[in-house]
Motif scaffolding. Structure first.
Motif, PDB file in Angstrom:
ATOM      1  N   LEU A 193       0.813  -1.217   0.000  1.00  0.00           N
ATOM      2  CA  LEU A 193       0.000   0.000   0.000  1.00  0.00           C
ATOM      3  C   LEU A 193       0.845   1.266   0.000  1.00  0.00           C
ATOM      4  CD1 LEU A 193      -2.764  -0.893   2.624  1.00  0.00           C
ATOM      5  CD2 LEU A 193      -2.864  -1.123   0.137  1.00  0.00           C
ATOM      6  N   GLY A 194       2.154   1.116   0.142  1.00  0.00           N
ATOM      7  CA  GLY A 194       2.997   2.300   0.232  1.00  0.00           C
ATOM      8  C   GLY A 194       3.003   2.839   1.648  1.00  0.00           C
ATOM      9  N   TYR A 195       3.179   4.142   1.756  1.00  0.00           N
ATOM     10  CA  TYR A 195       3.285   4.767   3.077  1.00  0.00           C
ATOM     11  C   TYR A 195       1.936   5.327   3.534  1.00  0.00           C
ATOM     12  CZ  TYR A 195       8.324   4.385   2.579  1.00  0.00           C
ATOM     13  OH  TYR A 195       9.592   3.889   2.441  1.00  0.00           O
ATOM     14  N   SER A 196       1.658   5.148   4.818  1.00  0.00           N
ATOM     15  CA  SER A 196       0.429   5.685   5.401  1.00  0.00           C
ATOM     16  C   SER A 196       0.621   7.165   5.699  1.00  0.00           C
ATOM     17  CB  SER A 196       0.097   4.943   6.708  1.00  0.00           C
ATOM     18  OG  SER A 196       1.087   5.217   7.690  1.00  0.00           O
ATOM     19  N   LYS A 197      -0.426   7.804   6.232  1.00  0.00           N
ATOM     20  CA  LYS A 197      -0.349   9.220   6.574  1.00  0.00           C
ATOM     21  C   LYS A 197       0.686   9.483   7.667  1.00  0.00           C
ATOM     22  CE  LYS A 197      -5.127  10.251   5.267  1.00  0.00           C
ATOM     23  NZ  LYS A 197      -6.457  10.739   5.746  1.00  0.00           N
ATOM     24  N   THR A 198       0.953   8.472   8.470  1.00  0.00           N
ATOM     25  CA  THR A 198       1.938   8.625   9.541  1.00  0.00           C
ATOM     26  C   THR A 198       3.353   8.274   9.080  1.00  0.00           C
ATOM     27  OG1 THR A 198       1.539   6.369  10.317  1.00  0.00           O
ATOM     28  CG2 THR A 198       0.196   8.121  11.289  1.00  0.00           C
ATOM     29  N   GLY A 199       3.486   7.919   7.806  1.00  0.00           N
ATOM     30  CA  GLY A 199       4.801   7.615   7.267  1.00  0.00           C
ATOM     31  C   GLY A 199       5.241   6.180   7.416  1.00  0.00           C
ATOM     32  N   ALA A 200       4.327   5.291   7.819  1.00  0.00           N
ATOM     33  CA  ALA A 200       4.672   3.872   8.001  1.00  0.00           C
ATOM     34  C   ALA A 200       4.335   3.080   6.742  1.00  0.00           C
ATOM     35  CB  ALA A 200       3.915   3.296   9.195  1.00  0.00           C
ATOM     36  N   GLN A 201       5.208   2.155   6.404  1.00  0.00           N
ATOM     37  CA  GLN A 201       4.970   1.283   5.258  1.00  0.00           C
ATOM     38  C   GLN A 201       3.884   0.274   5.618  1.00  0.00           C
ATOM     39  OE1 GLN A 201       7.197   1.493   2.455  1.00  0.00           O
ATOM     40  NE2 GLN A 201       5.865   0.155   1.272  1.00  0.00           N
ATOM     41  N   GLN A 202       2.938   0.044   4.676  1.00  0.00           N
ATOM     42  CA  GLN A 202       1.840  -0.875   4.949  1.00  0.00           C
ATOM     43  C   GLN A 202       1.640  -1.856   3.802  1.00  0.00           C
ATOM     44  OE1 GLN A 202      -1.481   1.845   5.864  1.00  0.00           O
ATOM     45  NE2 GLN A 202      -1.268   1.266   8.022  1.00  0.00           N
ATOM     46  N   LEU A 203       1.269  -3.061   4.168  1.00  0.00           N
ATOM     47  CA  LEU A 203       0.911  -4.103   3.219  1.00  0.00           C
ATOM     48  C   LEU A 203      -0.529  -4.510   3.499  1.00  0.00           C
ATOM     49  CD1 LEU A 203       4.082  -6.364   3.711  1.00  0.00           C
ATOM     50  CD2 LEU A 203       3.796  -4.486   2.074  1.00  0.00           C
ATOM     51  N   LYS A 204      -1.204  -5.045   2.488  1.00  0.00           N
ATOM     52  CA  LYS A 204      -2.590  -5.479   2.685  1.00  0.00           C
ATOM     53  C   LYS A 204      -2.821  -6.822   2.016  1.00  0.00           C
ATOM     54  CE  LYS A 204      -7.435  -4.119   2.122  1.00  0.00           C
ATOM     55  NZ  LYS A 204      -8.371  -3.088   1.616  1.00  0.00           N
ATOM     56  N   ALA A 205      -3.346  -7.754   2.795  1.00  0.00           N
ATOM     57  CA  ALA A 205      -3.707  -9.071   2.282  1.00  0.00           C
ATOM     58  C   ALA A 205      -5.226  -9.206   2.287  1.00  0.00           C
ATOM     59  CB  ALA A 205      -3.087 -10.172   3.135  1.00  0.00           C
ATOM     60  N   GLU A 206      -5.757  -9.838   1.266  1.00  0.00           N
ATOM     61  CA  GLU A 206      -7.182 -10.168   1.220  1.00  0.00           C
ATOM     62  C   GLU A 206      -7.297 -11.679   1.193  1.00  0.00           C
ATOM     63  OE1 GLU A 206      -8.598  -8.041  -2.198  1.00  0.00           O
ATOM     64  OE2 GLU A 206      -9.024  -6.239  -1.015  1.00  0.00           O
ATOM     65  N   TRP A 207      -8.246 -12.230   1.959  1.00  0.00           N
ATOM     66  CA  TRP A 207      -8.306 -13.670   2.135  1.00  0.00           C
ATOM     67  C   TRP A 207      -9.729 -14.130   2.430  1.00  0.00           C
ATOM     68  CZ3 TRP A 207     -10.239 -13.943   7.028  1.00  0.00           C
ATOM     69  CH2 TRP A 207      -9.929 -12.883   7.895  1.00  0.00           C
ATOM     70  N   THR A 208      -9.921 -15.424   2.363  1.00  0.00           N
ATOM     71  CA  THR A 208     -11.199 -16.028   2.753  1.00  0.00           C
ATOM     72  C   THR A 208     -10.924 -17.100   3.803  1.00  0.00           C
ATOM     73  OG1 THR A 208     -11.086 -17.701   0.994  1.00  0.00           O
ATOM     74  CG2 THR A 208     -12.251 -15.634   0.500  1.00  0.00           C
ATOM     75  N   LEU A 209     -11.864 -17.262   4.709  1.00  0.00           N
ATOM     76  CA  LEU A 209     -11.770 -18.285   5.748  1.00  0.00           C
ATOM     77  C   LEU A 209     -13.090 -19.039   5.817  1.00  0.00           C
ATOM     78  CD1 LEU A 209     -10.565 -19.700   8.262  1.00  0.00           C
ATOM     79  CD2 LEU A 209     -11.461 -17.784   9.627  1.00  0.00           C
ATOM     80  N   GLN A 210     -12.998 -20.344   5.777  1.00  0.00           N
ATOM     81  CA  GLN A 210     -14.183 -21.194   5.907  1.00  0.00           C
ATOM     82  C   GLN A 210     -13.873 -22.344   6.854  1.00  0.00           C
ATOM     83  OE1 GLN A 210     -15.130 -22.274   1.831  1.00  0.00           O
ATOM     84  NE2 GLN A 210     -16.695 -20.687   1.723  1.00  0.00           N
ATOM     85  N   THR A 211     -14.767 -22.586   7.786  1.00  0.00           N
ATOM     86  CA  THR A 211     -14.589 -23.687   8.716  1.00  0.00           C
ATOM     87  C   THR A 211     -15.911 -24.000   9.405  1.00  0.00           C
ATOM     88  OG1 THR A 211     -13.273 -24.493  10.594  1.00  0.00           O
ATOM     89  CG2 THR A 211     -13.986 -22.212  10.680  1.00  0.00           C
ATOM     90  N   CYS A 212     -15.986 -25.168   9.984  1.00  0.00           N
ATOM     91  CA  CYS A 212     -17.087 -25.528  10.878  1.00  0.00           C
ATOM     92  C   CYS A 212     -16.539 -25.553  12.297  1.00  0.00           C
ATOM     93  CB  CYS A 212     -17.655 -26.902  10.520  1.00  0.00           C
ATOM     94  SG  CYS A 212     -18.505 -26.966   8.932  1.00  0.00           S
ATOM     95  N   LEU A 213     -17.419 -25.431  13.260  1.00  0.00           N
ATOM     96  CA  LEU A 213     -17.021 -25.507  14.655  1.00  0.00           C
ATOM     97  C   LEU A 213     -17.519 -26.818  15.248  1.00  0.00           C
ATOM     98  CD1 LEU A 213     -17.711 -21.857  15.912  1.00  0.00           C
ATOM     99  CD2 LEU A 213     -15.623 -22.815  14.916  1.00  0.00           C
ATOM    100  N   SER A 214     -16.679 -27.415  16.076  1.00  0.00           N
ATOM    101  CA  SER A 214     -17.038 -28.720  16.669  1.00  0.00           C
ATOM    102  C   SER A 214     -17.983 -28.532  17.843  1.00  0.00           C
ATOM    103  CB  SER A 214     -15.769 -29.459  17.128  1.00  0.00           C
ATOM    104  OG  SER A 214     -15.054 -28.673  18.067  1.00  0.00           O
ATOM    105  N   LEU A 215     -19.148 -27.990  17.529  1.00  0.00           N
ATOM    106  CA  LEU A 215     -20.238 -27.841  18.485  1.00  0.00           C
ATOM    107  C   LEU A 215     -21.400 -28.706  18.010  1.00  0.00           C
ATOM    108  CD1 LEU A 215     -20.043 -23.955  18.967  1.00  0.00           C
ATOM    109  CD2 LEU A 215     -19.229 -25.712  20.563  1.00  0.00           C
TER     110      LEU A 215
END
Length: 264
Positions: A193-215
């Protein structure tokens, strides 16, 4: 201000004739009479427009044309709901930890986590490669994470909780691992993402999560999310790991108590 007053203040014709009579052409009324209905608080024809009105390049700045402040009750309810969910998550975390849930899993991942050397300052591609490798190990649901690219006091946050400490993140995650059934996480994209307004370098990941719960009711968890990684000044360690989800905290909590068949 009453709703009726707001309507009157929103009338283009009334605004021009009342506040700027000199700027309104003589045929303004005639033109509007042909196409518009009378205002509820005026015997003159009008047209409902936004409260900041323009005519012939002039902006009506009368205080009578200030939009009434509308506070959405749904926003207040959602914020209250988020606070409740945060409290519930905190209570559940303490309870599970008190019963020793995830203790063995935590000890296992401490041995399995890679222990690579720290990257040189400014090695952003190297950080991205190691994040990608962590996703390949499903670090979100296993806790197996490359310690070399995380500060020990890294701040972790998602819509339900926020805390500081890499070790605490591992411990908290292991409280959930025993309840996850065939979790699947997929990295969709990872970009700089480049630098934020505060001058920090940022990265961004997009992902999906799928699961069932053992209930007993087998709830299904399906999330489309993103993670913003804020890097240190040296650009080789993550100091903030902040998640965003396509569901609200309330929706996420309700999903836990929704039978799996009801979501299919």
């Amino acid at each position: 201000m009453s709703f009726g007053h707001w309507r009157t203040a929103s009338c283009t014709y009334c605004c021009l004739r009342h506040h700027h009579p000199a700027s309104a052409p003589a045929d303004t009324g005639a033109a509007m009479q042909k196409t518009h209905t009378p205002c509820a608080h005026s015997d003159r024809p009008c047209v409902q427009q936004p409260w900041r009105l323009k005519y012939a390049g002039q902006l009506c700045s009368s205080s009578k044309h200030t939009a009434p402040k509308r506070y959405s009750r749904s926003v207040t309810v959602q914020q209250s709901g988020n606070v409740v969910v945060t409290g519930i998550v905190a209570a559940m975390t303490k309870t599970l930890r008190a019963f020793g849930v995830g203790k063995q899993q935590y000890e296992d991942i401490m041995e399995r986590s890679p222990h690579n050397q720290c990257l040189p300052a400014g090695d952003i591609p190297g950080v991205m490669d190691r994040i990608t490798a962590d996703f390949q190990q499903a670090y979100f649901v296993t806790g197996i994470i490359n310690d070399s690219i995380y500060a020990q006091d890294c701040r972790f946050a998602d819509p339900t909780v926020s805390f500081t400490g890499l070790d605490l993140w591992k411990r908290n995650l292991q409280l959930l691992v025993p309840f996850l059934v065939e979790p699947r996480i997929q990295l969709l994209s990872l970009k700089n993402l480049g630098y934020s307004k505060t001058g920090a370098q940022q990265l961004k990941a997009e992902w999906t999560l799928q699961t069932c719960l053992s209930l007993p009711w087998r709830p299904v968890i399906s999330i489309l999310g993103s993670t913003v990684y804020t890097l240190s000044r040296e650009g080789n360690k993550v100091v903030e790991h902040v998640e965003g989800w396509n569901v609200t905290p309330v929706q996420a909590l309700l999903a836990v108590f929704t039978p799996g068949h009801a979501r299919s």
